[in-house]
Design an enzyme around this catalytic site. Structure first.
Site, PDB file in Angstrom:
ATOM      1  N   THR A  23      -4.670   2.319  -4.750  1.00 34.91           N
ATOM      2  CA  THR A  23      -5.105   1.254  -3.834  1.00 34.91           C
ATOM      3  C   THR A  23      -6.207   1.769  -2.918  1.00 34.91           C
ATOM      4  O   THR A  23      -7.268   1.146  -2.776  1.00 34.91           O
ATOM      5  CB  THR A  23      -3.923   0.751  -2.984  1.00 34.91           C
ATOM      6  OG1 THR A  23      -2.908   0.252  -3.859  1.00 34.91           O
ATOM      7  CG2 THR A  23      -4.360  -0.345  -2.021  1.00 34.91           C
ATOM      8  N   CYS A  80       8.661 -13.016  -7.290  1.00 30.90           N
ATOM      9  CA  CYS A  80      10.012 -13.540  -7.025  1.00 30.90           C
ATOM     10  C   CYS A  80      10.037 -14.362  -5.745  1.00 30.90           C
ATOM     11  O   CYS A  80      10.685 -15.408  -5.682  1.00 30.90           O
ATOM     12  CB  CYS A  80      11.005 -12.405  -6.869  1.00 30.90           C
ATOM     13  SG  CYS A  80      10.598 -10.923  -7.774  1.00 30.90           S
TER      14      CYS A  80
HETATM   15  C1  LIG Z   1      -0.146   0.752  -9.440  1.00 29.07           C
HETATM   16  C2  LIG Z   1      -1.542   0.316  -9.557  1.00 29.07           C
HETATM   17  C3  LIG Z   1      -2.398   0.331  -8.462  1.00 29.07           C
HETATM   18  C4  LIG Z   1      -1.935   0.773  -7.097  1.00 29.07           C
HETATM   19  O1  LIG Z   1      -1.710   2.166  -7.078  1.00 29.07           O
HETATM   20  P1  LIG Z   1      -1.010   2.857  -5.834  1.00 29.07           P
HETATM   21  O2  LIG Z   1      -1.177   4.313  -6.118  1.00 29.07           O
HETATM   22  O3  LIG Z   1       0.427   2.411  -5.867  1.00 29.07           O
HETATM   23  O4  LIG Z   1      -1.712   2.432  -4.613  1.00 29.07           O
HETATM   24  C5  LIG Z   1      -3.701  -0.073  -8.642  1.00 29.07           C
HETATM   25  N1  LIG Z   1      -4.145  -0.477  -9.824  1.00 29.07           N
HETATM   26  C6  LIG Z   1      -3.360  -0.506 -10.915  1.00 29.07           C
HETATM   27  C7  LIG Z   1      -3.916  -0.947 -12.217  1.00 29.07           C
HETATM   28  C8  LIG Z   1      -2.028  -0.120 -10.811  1.00 29.07           C
HETATM   29  O5  LIG Z   1      -1.257  -0.168 -11.881  1.00 29.07           O
END
Ligand SMILES: *Cc1c(COP(=O)(O)O)cnc(C)c1O
Length: 378
Positions: free
Chosen positions: A73, A327
């Protein structure tokens, strides 16, 4: 009774070998790697650089290209906002941003924020198989386009966009390419440098590493403005004391993931195919996204003729899986909506994410649980 964990796109367990690699860095050597004057700090800094090298190697990049972040993120936010801000600062006339409707919220939301702050945004639709139409994508990249963001592998439907062709289009047109590869690194072969990906995001907890760590890999020379200012860590591009145990854990996890990737792909691909064949045999079951260009450990299906809420209620004690709707609100997943699924269809969808620990017995359990629920509810 047994709960089969088939939600590896949400998160993966931290591998015991990764935990062991992290252990010495919590309170044994707990020194701050930025404190350069004494030995434990220098050792912590060296451990960080070993991990940086491992992350770089995994994605075909030099260690200097790797910026540690708190996860994908943050890496996405740094990439998208950082490129936009750097463009403003140097008076770059290109402002356009382009992405796909199936991107993760951690891409769509920062892009929407940039859109509100003066950057034109194009969100391209998907074809019914989950792939973007390349001619449509090509037409959206103009002389005013600054950046395209396309994920390597989708976290809901596992679809792999044609990155080779997409990267070539970007290169031809002088458009920067960002790739959210959180679901791809450690799972499928990926060579960002040879492809020409400029910025790539990854996450520790999606590849059997710890939560709270990830990286943005930036091709040398790509203009990027820091989004977090402070102590000047990570070449001034991401301030904050490095979480040494998590950084070491990411390095260990990524190396481990590369080591067993091919064997895992083959084993899980076979289990996934068995699961799909058994579910398809129930009749009135739609596959979401193409099977040909897809993560081997992903399956996403819509079960016809059943109520989604009751379906997931029936499954929840035996299977840890995701549905195609949030949900809390019941609103359909934007990815399934982009494939044309209705609200009811999205709710009656099941995402299976197989992983390193998944056994044939768990797949049998999943087949039995879904079959029983479908017989009961239809
Ligand atoms: C899980 C995910 C994120 C977020 O990653 P985090 O490390 O939890 O912040 C972003 N993009 C994709 C495609 C993900 O699967």
């Amino acid at each position: 009774s047994m709960l089969a964990y088939l939600d590896h796109h949400a998160t993966t367990p931290c591998d015991p070998a990764v935990l062991a690699a992290m252990a010495p860095w919590w309170n044994g050597n707990f020194a701050n790697p930025s404190s350069r004057l004494y030995r434990p700090a220098l050792e912590a800094a060296a451990a960080v650089e070993v991990a940086r090298g491992r992350v770089g190697r995994a994605v075909d990049a030099a260690p200097e290209a790797v910026l540690f972040t708190s996860g994908a993120t943050e890496a996405n936010n740094l990439a998208l906002r950082g490129v936009a801000e750097a463009a403003l600062e140097r008076g770059e006339p290109r402002r356009g941003l382009v992405t796909l409707a199936s991107e993760h919220r951690a891409v769509l939301d920062p892009l929407a924020w940039l859109h509100r702050h003066g950057f034109p945004l194009t969100v391209l639709p998907l074809q019914s198989d989950g792939l973007v139409a390349l001619d449509r994508l090509a037409a959206s990249l103009g002389s005013d386009t600054l950046l395209l963001s396309v994920m390597a592998a989708n976290n809901e439907i596992g679809v792999l966009q044609p990155l080779v062709e997409i990267a070539a289009l970007c290169r031809e047109r002088g458009v920067l390419l960002h790739c959210d590869a959180a679901q791809a690194v450690g799972h499928i072969p990926l060579e960002p440098a040879s492809l020409g990906i400029d910025l790539l995001s990854l996450s520790g907890h999606k590849l059997y590493g710890p939560k709270g760590i990830g990286a943005l890999v930036v091709r040398p020379g790509v203009p990027l403005a820091a989004q977090q200012h402070g102590g000047g860590q990570e070449r001034g591009l991401r301030a904050g004391t490095l979480p040494v145990p998590l950084v070491v854990g990411l390095g260990a996890a990524i190396e481990l993931a590369l080591a067993d990737r091919q064997a895992r792909e083959q084993r899980l691909g076979a289990l996934r195919d068995r699961l799909w064949q058994a579910l398809a045999a129930l009749g009135d079951v739609q596959l979401n996204g193409t099977l040909q260009h897809r993560l081997p450990h992903n399956l996403n299906v819509t079960i016809g003729g059943v109520d989604g809420t009751r379906l997931h209620q029936a499954l929840r004690r035996q299977l840890a899986v995701s549905s195609g709707s949030a949900c809390s609100t019941g609103s359909p997943s934007h990815v399934l909506a982009a494939l044309g699924r209705s609200r009811q269809e999205a709710a009656a969808s099941i995402r299976f994410g197989l992983g390193r620990g998944t056994t044939a017995e768990e797949i049998d359990l999943a087949i039995a649980a879904v079959s029983a629920a479908v017989v009961e509810l239809r």
